[in-house]
Write an enzyme that holds these catalytic residues in place. Structure first.
Site: not given
Ligand code: GLN
Ligand code: ZN
Length: 763
Positions: A16-17, A440, A442, A524, A703
């Protein structure tokens, strides 16, 4: 004698240089000269890696993205970067990522930052390109400097160079007309720039130019087919010979079109379109070069060279020097070199080929075709042994798994009762308020979590210490959620590095490379796990963590799993059986986990299908077949539970208008989706389609570091309530929170909970 060549080489570097050179430059820690030197070194090394081929690609290297390179070559830059004072490479990074290098290159004081170009998936791969931007008035002015410099560089190193460019129709098709202009109306202005480019390359000594038109493997209407004819008439100037490259699938009804274009060579993806080889040859003029992609450029398995020769030998006899051999597509989509893998299981390693090894296969095939199989007998014997070992391996073939898949019946995918009955029972058990709140899955992956994980992996702490560290994180996230007043809690996924890898590591049938990096976008990379064998689950994978979390609170605890389709789509999967079959195996394994969670008393189980949409085939006519087995796989995973157990699923995208019926057919009790960026406009689909179950339209854009206000969330939910009855709405972020900081998550979720309370009060 067949000519050997390659369509493109991975540019990120075996270690990954390129990633590290870019990131250091962006941080202002190295100079542009150093970055340029790193690029030149990688190009030189990669040409050495390709030595022995008759032609090597030039122009496949990009500092960020090959489509963005093409935009710069064509002088098609968004107006918002036109006031930039700095140099071209810095402007290039501004379009790519909104800013260039910190310090000298960023021009923050004079020309400021700009919005980054939109990014989207390159066909059905996991590579993302920067979307070209068009307007009715877009002009094109050729800037061939980058390509000519790289051509000269290759020539100076003695490389037989074949410049690679993206063809005009694919370039237009991949772009977006910001003002709704008809993209094809730009073609008359675009073609002269292409013609000049070909002339310049010819004048610089290029004999052949590879012109990539992968949109030829998608459905094209008559207008686009016509545009192909016009374009290639125009480009048939004699300045260079054109190799029209198609890949990622068969040509189908575009085959007659391709055959009739005035190009000197055509590349066909003979992995996905073997059955079109004869038709293409028959329909092509007698002198045309036919390049066959005979080694899969998308996966990591060795080619069965004997089987390839069996069908290639007669073709080679007929085509003679007109036959070219290459991988099916650019090798951008596979890791660089298997030699970097020192820890991979030796037996499984012997079945694999990364980019460097794939080019070796091309050379062996060409030698066998030219001088007979005897001249490469040892290589062919070694290949035969590897293929046979893979075929016969008891680690690949697990009769019990095969039998379980064969025994799948429709009942396996059916809930006991229809949604209305289930919903009533679940409501009685769960006793949730109107507009229930949840997340969701995490919570922030903090530095402490990452340190504990790497200490455990390195053997510096034992399993007991690691478990304690993760339990502490779980407890922390449970206490925070209680304090916030969320209704349905999660354990926070502290123990998971990645939502697919975590499960892959615990399933039989998976291995992991150490350095199998593949570029995803810009700097990435991802390291897809390798699914090599029949999938089974030796033991429960998540129950202990979720049960521990549930033991800490009286609130409902939602168990969290990754679904079979997402695991499939984010792995390198086996090529010796249909994807559908592999998906069913994954479904049965995750189904066992769902049932173990239910037995452990977990009343809400979320099965993420973040990548369901990604697996859609390139041709719409094949969508239904995919959706049928993908949805059935989800149903098998999820639907073996009692009526009172609530199944959630989550999808990381919002463009599902065209697959909404399939999503409804998954029959999850609750789906959470991404909608926050579009002011709920995406929910318009629900005006026409009566989505029957419960839904949580994401109201917090995870995001972005921005904190959504209570009023904003209320307004979004009110928009949603115009389309979906409020009794069926949930309030939640639009994805997991692992990339955020606690300092962002707490205020955002505080507002989310208070918004839900305000909505209830107003109901
Ligand atoms: N359950 C995962 C989280 O909350 C869902 C991640 C995702 O949808 N990419 O990170
Ligand atoms: Zn998601």
């Amino acid at each position: 004698m067949a000519t050997t060549h390659n369509l493109g080489f991975p540019r990120i570097g075996a270690k990954r240089e390129l990633k590290f050179a870019l990131e250091s430059y962006w941080k202002g820690q190295s100079s542009q000269a150093e970055l340029q030197r790193a690029g030149a070194e990688l190009r030189a090394r990669h040409w050495r890696n390709q030595a022995g081929l008759d032609l090597a690609p030039v122009g496949d290297f990009a500092f960020y993205d090959q489509v963005l390179d093409m935009s710069f070559t064509l002088g098609n830059l968004p107006a918002r970067v036109s006031g930039f004072h700095g140099d071209a490479l810095d402007n290039y990074f501004r379009v790519a990522r909104g800013r260039s290098a910190a310090g000298a290159g960023d021009h923050a004081a004079c020309c400021g930052g700009v919005a980054a170009g939109e990014m989207t998936k390159w066909f059905d791969t996991n590579y993302h390109y920067i979307v070209p931007e068009f307007e009715a008035g877009t002009q094109f002015t050729l800037d061939a400097a980058r390509l000519l410099a790289q051509l000269a560089e290759a020539q100076a190193q003695g490389v037989a160079a074949k410049p690679v460019i993206i063809g005009p129709l694919t370039y237009l098709a991949l772009g977006k007309a910001k003002d709704g202009a008809d993209k094809l109306s730009l073609l008359p202005r675009l073609l002269p720039a292409y013609a000049q480019l070909l002339a310049a390359l010819g004048a610089a000594g290029a004999q052949w130019v590879q012109i990539d038109e992968p949109i030829l493997v998608t459905e094209l209407d008559a207008t686009w087919q016509d545009a192909f004819r016009t374009a290639y008439q125009h480009l048939n100037t004699g300045a260079v010979k054109l190799l029209l490259a198609t890949y990622f699938g068969p040509l189908r009804d575009n085959l007659p079109l391709v055959a009739a274009l005035p190009v000197q060579g055509v590349h066909l993806d003979a992995i996905n379109a073997r059955d079109e080889v004869e038709a293409l040859i028959a329909a092509s003029p007698a002198e045309r070069v036919i390049s066959l992609g005979v080694v899969n450029g998308r996966n990591i398995w060795k080619t069965d060279l004997g089987a390839a020769l069996d069908w290639l030998e007669p073709v080679a006899k007929r085509l003679g020097a007109r036959l070219w051999l290459a991988p099916s597509c650019s090798l951008l989509h596979v890791p660089v070199d298997l030699e970097s893998e020192h820890k991979l299981d030796a037996e499984i390693r012997s079945w694999l080929a990364f980019a460097v090894q794939k080019l070796g296969e091309i050379r062996i095939l060409a030698a066998a075709l030219a001088q007979g199989r005897d001249t490469v007998a040892p290589e062919l014997a070694a290949n035969r042994a590897a293929i046979a070992s893979r075929h016969a391996s008891t680690r690949v073939n697990n009769p019990a798994v095969k039998a379980a898949v064969a025994a799948i019946t429709p009942e396996l995918g059916r809930r006991q009762s229809p949604f209305a009955v289930r919903a009533a029972k679940q409501a009685a058990v769960l006793n949730l308020p109107l507009y229930p709140t949840t997340t969701i899955g995490s919570f922030p992956q903090t530095k402490e979590i990452r340190l504990a994980r790497s200490a455990f992996k390195a053997g510096n702490i034992d399993e007991a210490a690691y478990t304690l560290a993760m339990q502490a994180e779980i407890e922390h996230s449970v206490r925070e959620q209680e304090a916030l007043g969320l209704d349905v809690l999660v354990h926070g996924e502290a123990e998971r590095n990645d939502m697919v890898e975590y499960f892959g590591e615990q399933l039989d049938g998976y291995v992991f490379s150490q350095a199998g990096w593949v570029q995803s976008y810009g700097s990435r990379c991802v390291k897809p796990p390798i699914l090599f064998g029949d999938i089974s689950r030796p033991k429960a994978m998540t129950v202990a963590w979720i049960s521990y979390a549930a033991s800490l609170t009286d609130k409902p605890m939602k168990g969290m799993l990754t679904g079979p389709v997402t695991i499939l789509n984010w792995s390198f999967v086996r090529d010796d059986q249909p994807r559908a079959l592999t998906c069913y195996q994954l479904a049965l394994a995750i189904r066992e986990e769902v049932q173990d969670l239910e037995k452990a008393g977990v009343g809400i189980i979320q099965i993420d299908e973040a990548a369901l949409r990604e697996g859609l085939p390139l041709r719409k006519s094949q969508w239904q077949d995919y959706l049928d087995w993908a949805v059935e796989s989800f149903r098998i995973t999820a639907n073996g539970v009692k009526d009172g157990t609530q199944i959630h699923t989550h999808m990381c995208y919002s463009e599902f208008n065209d697959i909404i019926a399939a999503i409804a057919n998954m029959d999850a009790d609750v789906i959470t989706i991404e909608t926050s960026r579009s002011d709920m406009e995406l929910l318009d689909v629900f005006d026409d389609f009566n989505y029957p179950n419960q839904i949580g339209p994401g109201v917090y854009d995870i995001h972005s570091p921005n904190i959504p206000s209570e009023a904003h969330i209320v307004a979004l939910m009110q928009q949603a309530a115009k389309r979906i009855p409020s009794e069926r709405l949930w309030v939640n972020p639009d994805c997991g929170l692992k990339t955020r900081q606690w300092s962002e998550v707490i205020p955002a979720l505080t507002n989310l909970v208070s918004a839900a309370r305000a909505l209830r009060a107003a109901a």
